[in-house]
Write a protein that holds these residues in place. Sequence first.
Motif, PDB file in Angstrom:
ATOM      1  N   HIS A 102      77.008  52.841  77.249  1.00 59.06           N
ATOM      2  CA  HIS A 102      76.340  54.125  77.007  1.00 59.06           C
ATOM      3  C   HIS A 102      77.212  54.963  76.086  1.00 59.06           C
ATOM      4  CE1 HIS A 102      73.848  54.042  80.983  1.00 59.06           C
ATOM      5  NE2 HIS A 102      73.557  53.059  80.165  1.00 59.06           N
ATOM      6  N   LEU A 103      76.676  55.263  74.912  1.00 60.60           N
ATOM      7  CA  LEU A 103      77.322  56.187  73.980  1.00 60.60           C
ATOM      8  C   LEU A 103      76.643  57.527  74.199  1.00 60.60           C
ATOM      9  CD1 LEU A 103      77.355  53.807  70.909  1.00 60.60           C
ATOM     10  CD2 LEU A 103      79.226  54.263  72.501  1.00 60.60           C
ATOM     11  N   ASN A 104      77.361  58.460  74.780  1.00 65.42           N
ATOM     12  CA  ASN A 104      76.802  59.748  75.182  1.00 65.42           C
ATOM     13  C   ASN A 104      77.084  60.812  74.124  1.00 65.42           C
ATOM     14  OD1 ASN A 104      76.103  59.020  78.119  1.00 65.42           O
ATOM     15  ND2 ASN A 104      78.232  58.385  77.919  1.00 65.42           N
ATOM     16  N   GLY A 105      76.035  61.541  73.750  1.00 57.34           N
ATOM     17  CA  GLY A 105      76.169  62.607  72.769  1.00 57.34           C
ATOM     18  C   GLY A 105      74.818  62.977  72.203  1.00 57.34           C
ATOM     19  N   THR A 106      74.831  63.895  71.259  1.00 59.03           N
ATOM     20  CA  THR A 106      73.593  64.325  70.628  1.00 59.03           C
ATOM     21  C   THR A 106      73.506  63.721  69.238  1.00 59.03           C
ATOM     22  OG1 THR A 106      74.686  66.313  69.814  1.00 59.03           O
ATOM     23  CG2 THR A 106      73.499  66.495  71.909  1.00 59.03           C
ATOM     24  N   GLY A 107      72.277  63.526  68.794  1.00 60.18           N
ATOM     25  CA  GLY A 107      72.150  62.952  67.472  1.00 60.18           C
ATOM     26  C   GLY A 107      70.717  62.759  67.056  1.00 60.18           C
ATOM     27  N   THR A 108      70.564  62.013  65.962  1.00 58.46           N
ATOM     28  CA  THR A 108      69.253  61.723  65.404  1.00 58.46           C
ATOM     29  C   THR A 108      69.123  60.227  65.177  1.00 58.46           C
ATOM     30  OG1 THR A 108      70.085  62.077  63.162  1.00 58.46           O
ATOM     31  CG2 THR A 108      69.049  63.960  64.244  1.00 58.46           C
ATOM     32  N   THR A 109      67.885  59.775  65.082  1.00 52.01           N
ATOM     33  CA  THR A 109      67.619  58.364  64.824  1.00 52.01           C
ATOM     34  C   THR A 109      66.607  58.228  63.706  1.00 52.01           C
ATOM     35  OG1 THR A 109      66.936  56.261  65.815  1.00 52.01           O
ATOM     36  CG2 THR A 109      65.827  58.228  66.604  1.00 52.01           C
ATOM     37  N   GLU A 110      66.751  57.160  62.948  1.00 53.56           N
ATOM     38  CA  GLU A 110      65.771  56.819  61.921  1.00 53.56           C
ATOM     39  C   GLU A 110      65.301  55.411  62.208  1.00 53.56           C
ATOM     40  OE1 GLU A 110      65.188  56.335  57.111  1.00 53.56           O
ATOM     41  OE2 GLU A 110      67.048  57.147  57.867  1.00 53.56           O
ATOM     42  N   ASP A 128      63.440  44.621  63.793  1.00 54.43           N
ATOM     43  CA  ASP A 128      63.701  45.992  64.219  1.00 54.43           C
ATOM     44  C   ASP A 128      65.076  46.416  63.731  1.00 54.43           C
ATOM     45  OD1 ASP A 128      63.395  48.451  65.467  1.00 54.43           O
ATOM     46  OD2 ASP A 128      64.139  47.732  67.385  1.00 54.43           O
ATOM     47  N   GLU A 129      65.106  47.528  63.015  1.00 50.89           N
ATOM     48  CA  GLU A 129      66.376  48.071  62.550  1.00 50.89           C
ATOM     49  C   GLU A 129      66.345  49.578  62.735  1.00 50.89           C
ATOM     50  OE1 GLU A 129      69.036  48.245  58.497  1.00 50.89           O
ATOM     51  OE2 GLU A 129      67.827  46.466  58.896  1.00 50.89           O
ATOM     52  N   ASP A 130      67.347  50.102  63.417  1.00 54.03           N
ATOM     53  CA  ASP A 130      67.466  51.535  63.665  1.00 54.03           C
ATOM     54  C   ASP A 130      68.822  52.011  63.169  1.00 54.03           C
ATOM     55  OD1 ASP A 130      65.058  51.353  65.009  1.00 54.03           O
ATOM     56  OD2 ASP A 130      65.960  51.377  66.993  1.00 54.03           O
ATOM     57  N   ILE A 131      68.868  53.276  62.751  1.00 51.95           N
ATOM     58  CA  ILE A 131      70.131  53.922  62.394  1.00 51.95           C
ATOM     59  C   ILE A 131      70.206  55.218  63.185  1.00 51.95           C
ATOM     60  CG2 ILE A 131      71.470  55.005  60.562  1.00 51.95           C
ATOM     61  CD1 ILE A 131      70.157  53.013  58.632  1.00 51.95           C
ATOM     62  N   ILE A 132      71.307  55.392  63.886  1.00 50.85           N
ATOM     63  CA  ILE A 132      71.520  56.570  64.724  1.00 50.85           C
ATOM     64  C   ILE A 132      72.776  57.276  64.232  1.00 50.85           C
ATOM     65  CG2 ILE A 132      72.124  57.359  67.048  1.00 50.85           C
ATOM     66  CD1 ILE A 132      70.279  54.141  66.607  1.00 50.85           C
ATOM     67  N   ILE A 133      72.694  58.582  64.066  1.00 53.37           N
ATOM     68  CA  ILE A 133      73.869  59.400  63.756  1.00 53.37           C
ATOM     69  C   ILE A 133      74.107  60.254  64.988  1.00 53.37           C
ATOM     70  CG2 ILE A 133      74.863  61.159  62.246  1.00 53.37           C
ATOM     71  CD1 ILE A 133      72.859  60.129  60.087  1.00 53.37           C
ATOM     72  N   MET A 134      75.318  60.183  65.541  1.00 59.81           N
ATOM     73  CA  MET A 134      75.585  60.815  66.828  1.00 59.81           C
ATOM     74  C   MET A 134      76.945  61.496  66.853  1.00 59.81           C
ATOM     75  SD  MET A 134      76.051  58.897  70.511  1.00 59.81           S
ATOM     76  CE  MET A 134      74.350  58.901  71.019  1.00 59.81           C
ATOM     77  N   GLN A 135      76.996  62.650  67.493  1.00 61.71           N
ATOM     78  CA  GLN A 135      78.263  63.283  67.841  1.00 61.71           C
ATOM     79  C   GLN A 135      78.667  62.668  69.173  1.00 61.71           C
ATOM     80  OE1 GLN A 135      80.268  65.472  66.178  1.00 61.71           O
ATOM     81  NE2 GLN A 135      81.702  65.220  67.851  1.00 61.71           N
ATOM     82  N   LEU A 136      79.637  61.765  69.165  1.00 65.35           N
ATOM     83  CA  LEU A 136      80.022  61.005  70.355  1.00 65.35           C
ATOM     84  C   LEU A 136      80.879  61.861  71.275  1.00 65.35           C
ATOM     85  CD1 LEU A 136      80.009  58.263  71.821  1.00 65.35           C
ATOM     86  CD2 LEU A 136      82.050  57.668  70.487  1.00 65.35           C
ATOM     87  N   ASN A 137      80.339  62.159  72.452  1.00 68.69           N
ATOM     88  CA  ASN A 137      81.066  62.971  73.420  1.00 68.69           C
ATOM     89  C   ASN A 137      81.807  62.137  74.446  1.00 68.69           C
ATOM     90  OD1 ASN A 137      80.051  65.292  72.200  1.00 68.69           O
ATOM     91  ND2 ASN A 137      78.261  65.317  73.523  1.00 68.69           N
ATOM     92  N   ASP A 138      81.222  61.004  74.820  1.00 70.09           N
ATOM     93  CA  ASP A 138      81.790  60.220  75.914  1.00 70.09           C
ATOM     94  C   ASP A 138      81.252  58.797  75.836  1.00 70.09           C
ATOM     95  OD1 ASP A 138      83.294  59.897  78.322  1.00 70.09           O
ATOM     96  OD2 ASP A 138      81.440  60.065  79.473  1.00 70.09           O
TER      97      ASP A 138
END
Length: 116
Positions: free
Chosen positions: A62-70, A32-42
């Motif tokens: 917990h990395l809090n923010g909005t983003g996308t995952t592949e 399993d390999e995931d890549i997440i791009i996130m705007q880190l808010n908190d």
Amino acid sequence: MNEQPLTVEEFNQLLQQWSGETIIISKQEIDDEDIIIMQLNDISYDTHTRRMDEYEPMHSLHLNGTGTTETDGSGLQPLPDALYEIPLEDSTQYRFDENRFSLITERGRYIIERVL
């Protein structure tokens, strides 16, 4: 790359400085390999005192923010929640090389990089 080992406290102190930044999280676990791009808010932590089984972590980052995952090359999808959780263990190794963090657990490796 010259990774320096960190204590969890040093890791937290350095990672907190990345709040407000765009980060890339790479998760590598068995098959399993995931890549997440996130705007880190908190950044926050959670302790689970009532675990259902040993697979559920006692502690989590917990990395809090909005983003996308592949995941598995299926294209970019929005994160289902406004946070990304990384399970932490007493044996987790925390490393930093000025540009990225590595968290090594029994389950896998997580790399957190700041988008420059």
